[in-house]
Design a protein around this motif. Structure first.
Motif, PDB file in Angstrom:
ATOM      1  N   PRO A   1     -59.063  72.161  38.045  1.00 56.19           N
ATOM      2  CA  PRO A   1     -57.618  72.099  38.259  1.00 56.19           C
ATOM      3  C   PRO A   1     -56.910  71.240  37.213  1.00 56.19           C
ATOM      4  O   PRO A   1     -57.437  70.222  36.774  1.00 56.19           O
ATOM      5  CB  PRO A   1     -57.493  71.479  39.660  1.00 56.19           C
ATOM      6  CG  PRO A   1     -58.767  70.728  39.867  1.00 56.19           C
ATOM      7  CD  PRO A   1     -59.824  71.491  39.125  1.00 56.19           C
ATOM      8  N   TYR A   2     -55.729  71.675  36.832  1.00 58.16           N
ATOM      9  CA  TYR A   2     -54.861  70.901  35.938  1.00 58.16           C
ATOM     10  C   TYR A   2     -53.426  71.260  36.277  1.00 58.16           C
ATOM     11  O   TYR A   2     -53.159  72.224  37.007  1.00 58.16           O
ATOM     12  CB  TYR A   2     -55.151  71.196  34.460  1.00 58.16           C
ATOM     13  CG  TYR A   2     -54.885  72.622  34.027  1.00 58.16           C
ATOM     14  CD1 TYR A   2     -53.618  73.036  33.616  1.00 58.16           C
ATOM     15  CD2 TYR A   2     -55.915  73.566  34.025  1.00 58.16           C
ATOM     16  CE1 TYR A   2     -53.383  74.356  33.220  1.00 58.16           C
ATOM     17  CE2 TYR A   2     -55.689  74.877  33.641  1.00 58.16           C
ATOM     18  CZ  TYR A   2     -54.419  75.266  33.232  1.00 58.16           C
ATOM     19  OH  TYR A   2     -54.187  76.564  32.847  1.00 58.16           O
ATOM     20  N   LYS A   3     -52.495  70.474  35.775  1.00 60.11           N
ATOM     21  CA  LYS A   3     -51.075  70.749  35.969  1.00 60.11           C
ATOM     22  C   LYS A   3     -50.386  70.698  34.608  1.00 60.11           C
ATOM     23  O   LYS A   3     -50.455  69.691  33.905  1.00 60.11           O
ATOM     24  CB  LYS A   3     -50.441  69.723  36.910  1.00 60.11           C
ATOM     25  CG  LYS A   3     -50.990  69.744  38.319  1.00 60.11           C
ATOM     26  CD  LYS A   3     -50.353  68.652  39.176  1.00 60.11           C
ATOM     27  CE  LYS A   3     -50.962  68.624  40.581  1.00 60.11           C
ATOM     28  NZ  LYS A   3     -50.408  67.512  41.404  1.00 60.11           N
TER      29      LYS A   3
ATOM     30  N   GLY B   1     -49.875  68.443  29.652  1.00 65.27           N
ATOM     31  CA  GLY B   1     -50.353  68.564  31.022  1.00 65.27           C
ATOM     32  C   GLY B   1     -51.135  67.352  31.467  1.00 65.27           C
ATOM     33  O   GLY B   1     -51.220  66.339  30.758  1.00 65.27           O
ATOM     34  N   ILE B   2     -51.716  67.445  32.647  1.00 71.37           N
ATOM     35  CA  ILE B   2     -52.577  66.391  33.179  1.00 71.37           C
ATOM     36  C   ILE B   2     -53.824  67.029  33.783  1.00 71.37           C
ATOM     37  O   ILE B   2     -53.799  68.177  34.242  1.00 71.37           O
ATOM     38  CB  ILE B   2     -51.870  65.527  34.238  1.00 71.37           C
ATOM     39  CG1 ILE B   2     -51.334  66.391  35.393  1.00 71.37           C
ATOM     40  CG2 ILE B   2     -50.766  64.702  33.620  1.00 71.37           C
ATOM     41  CD1 ILE B   2     -50.772  65.586  36.559  1.00 71.37           C
ATOM     42  N   VAL B   3     -54.915  66.272  33.760  1.00 66.78           N
ATOM     43  CA  VAL B   3     -56.196  66.767  34.264  1.00 66.78           C
ATOM     44  C   VAL B   3     -57.067  65.558  34.585  1.00 66.78           C
ATOM     45  O   VAL B   3     -56.763  64.424  34.146  1.00 66.78           O
ATOM     46  CB  VAL B   3     -56.870  67.681  33.207  1.00 66.78           C
ATOM     47  CG1 VAL B   3     -57.429  66.859  32.046  1.00 66.78           C
ATOM     48  CG2 VAL B   3     -57.958  68.557  33.823  1.00 66.78           C
ATOM     49  N   ASP B   4     -58.125  65.756  35.327  1.00 65.63           N
ATOM     50  CA  ASP B   4     -59.116  64.714  35.564  1.00 65.63           C
ATOM     51  C   ASP B   4     -60.231  64.912  34.540  1.00 65.63           C
ATOM     52  O   ASP B   4     -61.063  65.817  34.673  1.00 65.63           O
ATOM     53  CB  ASP B   4     -59.662  64.828  36.990  1.00 65.63           C
ATOM     54  CG  ASP B   4     -60.657  63.722  37.333  1.00 65.63           C
ATOM     55  OD1 ASP B   4     -61.142  63.044  36.404  1.00 65.63           O
ATOM     56  OD2 ASP B   4     -60.957  63.544  38.521  1.00 65.63           O
ATOM     57  N   TYR B   5     -60.257  64.054  33.513  1.00 68.94           N
ATOM     58  CA  TYR B   5     -61.235  64.229  32.432  1.00 68.94           C
ATOM     59  C   TYR B   5     -62.669  63.963  32.888  1.00 68.94           C
ATOM     60  O   TYR B   5     -63.619  64.428  32.253  1.00 68.94           O
ATOM     61  CB  TYR B   5     -60.876  63.346  31.240  1.00 68.94           C
ATOM     62  CG  TYR B   5     -59.764  63.932  30.402  1.00 68.94           C
ATOM     63  CD1 TYR B   5     -59.956  65.124  29.700  1.00 68.94           C
ATOM     64  CD2 TYR B   5     -58.522  63.312  30.311  1.00 68.94           C
ATOM     65  CE1 TYR B   5     -58.937  65.669  28.930  1.00 68.94           C
ATOM     66  CE2 TYR B   5     -57.507  63.856  29.542  1.00 68.94           C
ATOM     67  CZ  TYR B   5     -57.719  65.039  28.852  1.00 68.94           C
ATOM     68  OH  TYR B   5     -56.704  65.575  28.093  1.00 68.94           O
TER      69      TYR B   5
ATOM     70  N   HIS C   1     -44.894  54.319  29.764  1.00 71.15           N
ATOM     71  CA  HIS C   1     -44.460  55.647  30.181  1.00 71.15           C
ATOM     72  C   HIS C   1     -44.885  55.952  31.616  1.00 71.15           C
ATOM     73  O   HIS C   1     -45.758  55.302  32.179  1.00 71.15           O
ATOM     74  CB  HIS C   1     -44.993  56.726  29.231  1.00 71.15           C
ATOM     75  CG  HIS C   1     -46.458  56.612  28.924  1.00 71.15           C
ATOM     76  ND1 HIS C   1     -46.936  55.875  27.860  1.00 71.15           N
ATOM     77  CD2 HIS C   1     -47.547  57.124  29.535  1.00 71.15           C
ATOM     78  CE1 HIS C   1     -48.259  55.949  27.826  1.00 71.15           C
ATOM     79  NE2 HIS C   1     -48.657  56.699  28.838  1.00 71.15           N
ATOM     80  N   PHE C   2     -44.224  56.940  32.186  1.00 73.71           N
ATOM     81  CA  PHE C   2     -44.526  57.413  33.529  1.00 73.71           C
ATOM     82  C   PHE C   2     -45.469  58.613  33.432  1.00 73.71           C
ATOM     83  O   PHE C   2     -45.179  59.577  32.716  1.00 73.71           O
ATOM     84  CB  PHE C   2     -43.254  57.838  34.269  1.00 73.71           C
ATOM     85  CG  PHE C   2     -42.302  56.702  34.517  1.00 73.71           C
ATOM     86  CD1 PHE C   2     -42.412  55.922  35.655  1.00 73.71           C
ATOM     87  CD2 PHE C   2     -41.287  56.405  33.618  1.00 73.71           C
ATOM     88  CE1 PHE C   2     -41.534  54.871  35.894  1.00 73.71           C
ATOM     89  CE2 PHE C   2     -40.404  55.373  33.839  1.00 73.71           C
ATOM     90  CZ  PHE C   2     -40.525  54.594  34.978  1.00 73.71           C
ATOM     91  N   THR C   3     -46.571  58.538  34.170  1.00 72.07           N
ATOM     92  CA  THR C   3     -47.579  59.594  34.110  1.00 72.07           C
ATOM     93  C   THR C   3     -47.981  60.027  35.511  1.00 72.07           C
ATOM     94  O   THR C   3     -48.562  59.239  36.260  1.00 72.07           O
ATOM     95  CB  THR C   3     -48.837  59.101  33.364  1.00 72.07           C
ATOM     96  OG1 THR C   3     -48.485  58.695  32.038  1.00 72.07           O
ATOM     97  CG2 THR C   3     -49.879  60.213  33.278  1.00 72.07           C
ATOM     98  N   PRO C   4     -47.677  61.269  35.904  1.00 65.11           N
ATOM     99  CA  PRO C   4     -48.190  61.773  37.180  1.00 65.11           C
ATOM    100  C   PRO C   4     -49.686  62.006  37.084  1.00 65.11           C
ATOM    101  O   PRO C   4     -50.221  62.296  36.009  1.00 65.11           O
ATOM    102  CB  PRO C   4     -47.426  63.084  37.383  1.00 65.11           C
ATOM    103  CG  PRO C   4     -47.041  63.511  36.011  1.00 65.11           C
ATOM    104  CD  PRO C   4     -46.870  62.272  35.194  1.00 65.11           C
ATOM    105  N   ARG C   5     -50.378  61.868  38.208  1.00 61.99           N
ATOM    106  CA  ARG C   5     -51.818  62.027  38.237  1.00 61.99           C
ATOM    107  C   ARG C   5     -52.191  63.237  39.093  1.00 61.99           C
ATOM    108  O   ARG C   5     -51.406  63.710  39.916  1.00 61.99           O
ATOM    109  CB  ARG C   5     -52.462  60.763  38.838  1.00 61.99           C
ATOM    110  CG  ARG C   5     -52.107  59.482  38.103  1.00 61.99           C
ATOM    111  CD  ARG C   5     -52.902  59.310  36.852  1.00 61.99           C
ATOM    112  NE  ARG C   5     -54.312  59.103  37.177  1.00 61.99           N
ATOM    113  CZ  ARG C   5     -55.262  58.948  36.263  1.00 61.99           C
ATOM    114  NH1 ARG C   5     -54.972  59.011  34.980  1.00 61.99           N
ATOM    115  NH2 ARG C   5     -56.516  58.764  36.622  1.00 61.99           N
TER     116      ARG C   5
END
Length: 409
Positions: A120-122, A181-185, A304-308
C-alpha cells in the motif's frame, strides 16, 4: 522555516506531542553462519539499499551464489526504518546529478514495484509553499529545476488553488507536485528480502562484520580458499568466505571501509532528526505533504508536515548531533561515536550524512573500492543520502552495473 509554522492554526500546534523517529524493522530469517558458508558475492548490510542491490544482482545472475550479512537480528532496522516515508519526486536536486537522475527513475520504479507486490501507498502529493514574498523567486527557481529533472506533473498554483488542495494552509504561491507519495519503506525492504530469498539468496542476521582478509593459502583437501579467497569474520569469530564483497553499511560505511584497508573518507557524522506528531483529532488539518521553500543557507528541506501510512501526521525534522550512530533517543550515547564526530571537522547544526576531510557536506552518492588483495575485491557504497529509499531500485541497478564491471561477473 518559521513562516511555515503559521500555515496551520496555532491551536493545532499546541495540540502536538513530541515524538522521536523510532521504530523497529521487520524480522529477517536468520541462517546458520557456519564457517563453511560460501558465496560468489556477499553484501554487507540489510538496509533498503543493500537488499535492493542483492535482489538486483541475484536476478541478473541466478547461477551465482549470493549472501547478505546483517549485524542486527532484524532487517531494515536503522536508516531504512527511521525515515519520513516520503516517495520523493526529484524536484530539489542539481540537474544532471546522480541524486536527480536516480530519484526520478527510482520513484517511478517504486510505484511500479508497490503495484506489483500489493504494497500500500498513497499518492497524496506535495505542496512547497511560499509564505512570504521573498520566497517566490526561489520557488520559481525550484519549479525550473524540477522541469529540468523531468519531474512529472509540476505546476505553480495560486493562493486560492492552495486552499482548494489544503484548506488549512495559507501561502502566496506554491509548487504542486502531485506524484509525490508516502509508503512504509520497511515493507518495501521486507519485500526485497523475500524476492532475494525466493531466488536462492541467503540472509545471515546477527552477523556483525569485525574483520575481513584474503586467505593466503587453501587447505590441501579443499579448493574453497582459492575459489572463495575473501574471509569475513564476525564479532563472534564465525566466518563466511566469498569471491567479492559489496558494502552497503550505511551509518558504518566509513568504518567498514577502514576495516577493508580502503580510504576512511568520506567520514560519517550522525545527526538525529526529531518529529512532533499531531493528535489524531487534528490530523484532518493536513491532507498531503506540506513543505516550506528551502532556505539556501542550509542543506536540508526545512520543517515540513508529512502524513503517514498509519494516518498520523508528523511535523519535522530538526537536526541535532547524535552522540551515537544508532541513537534514536536523546540520551543514547556512545563514547567512540561521539569522539569520532567531535574530532572530525564539520559544519555544526547540519544533518550531515558524509563529510570530506575539509568538513564539507557530501551531497551526492559516492561509490569506491581500493587496491591490493582485499581492496580489489570490494565495492563500497560510501554515501547514499536521502532520497536513497525512494531511489533504491535505481541505485541497485547502478550498483549491479558497477559490480559487473569491476568483478567481471
Amino acid at each position: 522555516m518559521a513562516p511555515l509554522l503559521l500555515l496551520l492554526p496555532v491551536r493545532a500546534w499546541r495540540c502536538c506531542r513530541r515524538r522521536g523517529a523510532t521504530g523497529a524493522g521487520p524480522s529477517g530469517r536468520p541462517l546458520s553462519s557456519s564457517s563453511k558458508s560460501t558465496f560468489d558475492v556477499a553484501v554487507i548490510g540489510a538496509g533498503i539499499v543493500g537488499l535492493a542491490s542483492a535482489r538486483e544482482l541475484i536476478l541478473r545472475h541466478p547461477s551465482l551464489t549470493f549472501g547478505v550479512l546483517e549485524k542486527e537480528k532484524e532487517l531494515a532496522l536503522h536508516q531504512s526504518g527511521h525515515n519520513s516515508g516520503v516517495i520523493h519526486s526529484g524536484i530539489y536536486y542539481t540537474p544532471g546529478s546522480l541524486k536527480a537522475k536516480l530519484c526520478v527513475e527510482g520513484a517511478a520504479l517504486c510505484y511500479e514495484y508497490c503495484d506489483q507486490k500489493g504494497i500500500p501507498y498513497k499518492q497524496c502529493g506535495k505542496l512547497i509553499v511560499a509564505a512570504e514574498q521573498e520566497d517566490i523567486p526561489r520557488l520559481k527557481a525550484l519549479y525550473a529545476r524540477g522541469l529540468q529533472n523531468r519531474v512529472r506533473g509540476l505546476q505553480l498554483i495560486t493562493s486560492k488553488e492552495i486552499q482548494a488542495k489544503e484548506p488549512y494552509c495559507r501561502g502566496l504561491m506554491a509548487l504542486d507536485s502531485p506524484y509525490t507519495g508516502i509508503v512504509d519503506y520497511k515493507q518495501i525492504a521486507q519485500a526485497y528480502a523475500a524476492d532475494f530469498q525466493a531466488a536462492g539468496g541467503a540472509i545471515l542476521t546477527d552477523f556483525e562484520v569485525h574483520d575481513m582478509k584474503v586467505a593466503k593459502e587453501s587447505p590441501a583437501e579443499s579448493q574453497e580458499g582459492i575459489k572463495y579467497p575473501v574471509v569475513v569474520r564476525n564479532s563472534k569469530g564465525e566466518e563466511i568466505c566469498c569471491r567479492h564483497l559489496v558494502s552497503c553499511a550505511g551509518l558504518y560505511s566509513d568504518r567498514l571501509s577502514q576495516i577493508s584497508g580502503c580510504s576512511p573518507e568520506p567520514r560519517i557524522v550522525p545527526f538525529r532528526g526529531d518529529y512532533l506528531v499531531l493528535k489524531p483529532e487534528k490530523c484532518y488539518l493536513v491532507r498531503g505533504n506540506i513543505y516550506p521553500v528551502p532556505d539556501p543557507r542550509f542543506p536540508f528541506l526545512g520543517i515540513h508536515f508529512t502524513p503517514r501510512m498509519d494516518g498520523s501526521v508528523w511535523l519535522g525534522p530538526n537536526a541535532v548531533l547524535a552522540f551515537k550512530r544508532e541513537g534514536y533517543r536523546f540520551y543514547d550515547f556512545s563514547l567512540r561515536d561521539f569522539m569520532d564526530a567531535a574530532a572530525y571537522r564539520g559544519p555544526a547544526g547540519v544533518r550531515a550524512q558524509a563529510l570530506d576531510s575539509d568538513g564539507n557536506l557530501i551531497d551526492d552518492f559516492v561509490f569506491d573500492g581500493g587496491t591490493g588483495d582485499i581492496g580489489g575485491r570490494i565495492l563500497h557504497v560510501r554515501n547514499a543520502p536521502s532520497p536513497a529509499a525512494t531511489s533504491s531500485l535505481a541505485i541497485a541497478k547502478m550498483i549491479a552495473d558497477e559490480v559487473e564491471r569491476r568483478f567481471e561477473l
